[in-house]
Design a protein around this motif. Structure first.
Motif, PDB file in Angstrom:
ATOM      1  N   UNK A  75      20.460  67.943  36.224  1.00 55.63           N
ATOM      2  CA  UNK A  75      21.063  66.829  35.471  1.00 55.63           C
ATOM      3  C   UNK A  75      22.530  67.133  35.164  1.00 55.63           C
ATOM      4  N   UNK A  76      22.781  68.344  34.655  1.00 57.17           N
ATOM      5  CA  UNK A  76      24.141  68.724  34.294  1.00 57.17           C
ATOM      6  C   UNK A  76      25.031  68.833  35.520  1.00 57.17           C
ATOM      7  N   UNK A  77      24.450  69.306  36.628  1.00 64.92           N
ATOM      8  CA  UNK A  77      25.233  69.442  37.861  1.00 64.92           C
ATOM      9  C   UNK A  77      25.611  68.089  38.426  1.00 64.92           C
ATOM     10  N   UNK A  78      24.728  67.103  38.304  1.00 62.76           N
ATOM     11  CA  UNK A  78      25.054  65.754  38.758  1.00 62.76           C
ATOM     12  C   UNK A  78      26.255  65.189  37.993  1.00 62.76           C
ATOM     13  N   UNK A  79      26.372  65.579  36.720  1.00 62.89           N
ATOM     14  CA  UNK A  79      27.439  65.046  35.882  1.00 62.89           C
ATOM     15  C   UNK A  79      28.748  65.790  36.123  1.00 62.89           C
ATOM     16  N   UNK A  80      28.696  67.126  36.162  1.00 59.22           N
ATOM     17  CA  UNK A  80      29.920  67.932  36.186  1.00 59.22           C
ATOM     18  C   UNK A  80      30.269  68.482  37.562  1.00 59.22           C
ATOM     19  N   UNK A  81      29.249  68.693  38.419  1.00 64.87           N
ATOM     20  CA  UNK A  81      29.421  69.328  39.724  1.00 64.87           C
ATOM     21  C   UNK A  81      30.047  70.732  39.596  1.00 64.87           C
ATOM     22  N   UNK A  82      29.752  71.405  38.493  1.00 59.81           N
ATOM     23  CA  UNK A  82      30.233  72.771  38.296  1.00 59.81           C
ATOM     24  C   UNK A  82      29.409  73.725  39.156  1.00 59.81           C
ATOM     25  N   UNK A  83      30.062  74.560  39.976  1.00 63.08           N
ATOM     26  CA  UNK A  83      29.305  75.483  40.842  1.00 63.08           C
ATOM     27  C   UNK A  83      28.445  76.471  40.067  1.00 63.08           C
ATOM     28  N   UNK A  84      28.871  76.826  38.842  1.00 60.29           N
ATOM     29  CA  UNK A  84      28.116  77.825  38.089  1.00 60.29           C
ATOM     30  C   UNK A  84      26.726  77.315  37.711  1.00 60.29           C
ATOM     31  N   UNK A  85      26.584  75.995  37.588  1.00 55.36           N
ATOM     32  CA  UNK A  85      25.279  75.431  37.258  1.00 55.36           C
ATOM     33  C   UNK A  85      24.271  75.583  38.384  1.00 55.36           C
ATOM     34  N   UNK A  86      24.763  75.919  39.570  1.00 52.73           N
ATOM     35  CA  UNK A  86      23.886  76.117  40.724  1.00 52.73           C
ATOM     36  C   UNK A  86      23.683  77.602  41.037  1.00 52.73           C
ATOM     37  N   UNK A  87      24.246  78.471  40.209  1.00 52.52           N
ATOM     38  CA  UNK A  87      24.165  79.908  40.437  1.00 52.52           C
ATOM     39  C   UNK A  87      22.718  80.375  40.237  1.00 52.52           C
ATOM     40  N   UNK A  88      22.088  80.945  41.251  1.00 53.36           N
ATOM     41  CA  UNK A  88      20.682  81.355  41.110  1.00 53.36           C
ATOM     42  C   UNK A  88      20.484  82.443  40.064  1.00 53.36           C
ATOM     43  N   UNK A  89      21.534  83.203  39.742  1.00 52.04           N
ATOM     44  CA  UNK A  89      21.401  84.238  38.711  1.00 52.04           C
ATOM     45  C   UNK A  89      21.213  83.627  37.324  1.00 52.04           C
ATOM     46  N   UNK A  90      21.588  82.374  37.170  1.00 57.34           N
ATOM     47  CA  UNK A  90      21.312  81.644  35.934  1.00 57.34           C
ATOM     48  C   UNK A  90      20.058  80.785  36.045  1.00 57.34           C
ATOM     49  N   UNK A  91      19.857  80.204  37.221  1.00 55.08           N
ATOM     50  CA  UNK A  91      18.729  79.281  37.401  1.00 55.08           C
ATOM     51  C   UNK A  91      17.400  80.020  37.382  1.00 55.08           C
ATOM     52  N   UNK A  92      17.332  81.221  37.965  1.00 50.57           N
ATOM     53  CA  UNK A  92      16.066  81.962  38.010  1.00 50.57           C
ATOM     54  C   UNK A  92      15.564  82.312  36.603  1.00 50.57           C
ATOM     55  N   UNK A  93      16.388  82.920  35.729  1.00 45.81           N
ATOM     56  CA  UNK A  93      15.884  83.173  34.367  1.00 45.81           C
ATOM     57  C   UNK A  93      15.533  81.903  33.609  1.00 45.81           C
ATOM     58  N   UNK A  94      16.316  80.837  33.821  1.00 45.77           N
ATOM     59  CA  UNK A  94      16.013  79.577  33.154  1.00 45.77           C
ATOM     60  C   UNK A  94      14.663  79.029  33.608  1.00 45.77           C
ATOM     61  N   UNK A  95      14.378  79.114  34.898  1.00 44.18           N
ATOM     62  CA  UNK A  95      13.106  78.624  35.423  1.00 44.18           C
ATOM     63  C   UNK A  95      11.936  79.406  34.835  1.00 44.18           C
ATOM     64  N   UNK A  96      12.080  80.717  34.743  1.00 41.53           N
ATOM     65  CA  UNK A  96      11.013  81.537  34.166  1.00 41.53           C
ATOM     66  C   UNK A  96      10.844  81.231  32.682  1.00 41.53           C
ATOM     67  N   UNK A  97      11.952  81.001  31.987  1.00 40.01           N
ATOM     68  CA  UNK A  97      11.886  80.657  30.563  1.00 40.01           C
ATOM     69  C   UNK A  97      11.118  79.358  30.350  1.00 40.01           C
ATOM     70  N   UNK A  98      11.378  78.358  31.170  1.00 44.36           N
ATOM     71  CA  UNK A  98      10.658  77.082  31.046  1.00 44.36           C
ATOM     72  C   UNK A  98       9.175  77.281  31.345  1.00 44.36           C
ATOM     73  N   UNK A  99       8.867  78.094  32.351  1.00 45.38           N
ATOM     74  CA  UNK A  99       7.460  78.364  32.670  1.00 45.38           C
ATOM     75  C   UNK A  99       6.748  79.031  31.497  1.00 45.38           C
ATOM     76  N   UNK A 100       7.436  79.951  30.822  1.00 44.04           N
ATOM     77  CA  UNK A 100       6.833  80.610  29.654  1.00 44.04           C
ATOM     78  C   UNK A 100       6.614  79.628  28.514  1.00 44.04           C
ATOM     79  N   UNK A 101       7.525  78.668  28.358  1.00 39.14           N
ATOM     80  CA  UNK A 101       7.339  77.646  27.326  1.00 39.14           C
ATOM     81  C   UNK A 101       6.069  76.830  27.588  1.00 39.14           C
ATOM     82  N   UNK A 102       5.772  76.562  28.850  1.00 42.30           N
ATOM     83  CA  UNK A 102       4.602  75.746  29.163  1.00 42.30           C
ATOM     84  C   UNK A 102       3.297  76.458  28.828  1.00 42.30           C
ATOM     85  N   UNK A 103       3.234  77.774  29.038  1.00 40.75           N
ATOM     86  CA  UNK A 103       1.985  78.499  28.773  1.00 40.75           C
ATOM     87  C   UNK A 103       1.978  79.144  27.396  1.00 40.75           C
TER      88      UNK A 103
END
Length: 271
Positions: A163-191
């Motif tokens: 969502x944020x990348x669609x708005x800003x197109x900032x390359x850092x928002x696509x950095x897997x070093x940020x996306x991977x921990x965020x994805x795991x954090x969301x998964x932990x929230x679900x369980x």
């Protein structure tokens, strides 16, 4: 020759099968599943916006199928199982693959592990929900809360960087070093076992109902004119609401603990 089929007495319905009133909600669930799977198809072709839209449409349909079933009195065990399978794919597998193809594939090992965690933890959450659906004691549910982040909200949070990348197109928002921990954090929230607000149990006071309608109109207008900004704001607002839901459940829990016990519970046990 094939043996003749036994005749069914007149006036009796065949054993098994689905009643006609259950077809409509199950059809809505099937449409949600098709929408979630279509998100994967558009992600493979690199059409990220349409891929995310398909997951969001699946979330809207997932919110409708239960209401349609209750309105038509078409609840069934088949529908509940189909709904869980649809949720696992639409809000677990599909967001995981979209995020992986969008960002995490540049970290082949750790990125794929993060995507797997999101998909598997979503399935674990749904399995826990199904296992506890007939439990007599459900403290969160009886207090009007959910246990952990629900699957549709978890999928939206996992897609929040898009969502944020669609708005800003900032390359850092696509950095897997940020996306991977965020994805795991969301998964932990679900369980997790944290208490989150259940929107279906919220009750508005009479003196603010007009204001609530005005807020809904404003949000709808914002979603039409600036959809990704609105989606990003909604995701951030949901995250900020989690500490308040935990504190609110804590107050309810303390009130229940301090409530006087009934006469039956205060009497000594019989021999």
């Amino acid at each position: 020759m094939r043996a003749p089929l036994p005749r069914r007495p007149l006036g009796r319905r065949p054993v098994g099968g689905l009643p006609l009133r259950s077809v409509a909600p199950n059809a809505v669930t099937a449409l949600a599943l098709c929408s979630g799977l279509s998100g994967i198809r558009f992600a493979i072709s690199g059409n990220w916006e349409l891929a995310v839209v398909m997951v969001l449409v699946a979330g809207v349909l997932d919110g409708l199928d239960g209401r349609v079933a209750r309105m038509l009195h078409g609840e069934s065990r088949f529908g509940a199982e189909l709904d869980s399978l649809s949720d696992a794919i639409s809000f677990g597998v599909s967001p995981a693959l979209i995020v992986y193809l969008w960002s995490l594939n540049t970290l082949p090992r750790f990125g794929w592990m993060a995507a797997l965690v999101l998909a598997v933890f979503c399935a674990l959450r749904l399995a826990r929900f199904n296992a506890a659906i007939d439990a007599a004691e459900q403290p969160h549910k009886s207090a009007g809360f959910l246990t952990g982040v629900p699957a549709p909200a978890g999928a939206a949070l996992a897609l929040l960087p898009l969502f944020l990348w669609f708005v800003t197109e900032e390359p850092i928002l696509r950095d897997p070093r940020l996306i991977a921990p965020w994805t795991i954090f969301v998964a932990l929230l679900m369980v997790s076992s944290i208490a989150t607000f259940s929107w279906t149990s919220l009750r508005l006071r009479r003196n603010i109902r007009f204001e609530a309608i005005a807020v809904v109109v404003l949000v709808g207008a914002a979603a039409v004119s600036a959809p990704w900004q609105t989606a990003a704001a909604a995701g951030v607002a949901y995250l900020l609401a989690i500490p308040f839901s935990v504190a609110s459940y804590g107050r309810v829990k303390r009130l229940r603990a301090g409530a006087p016990s009934g006469p039956a519970s205060s009497s000594p046990p019989s021999a």
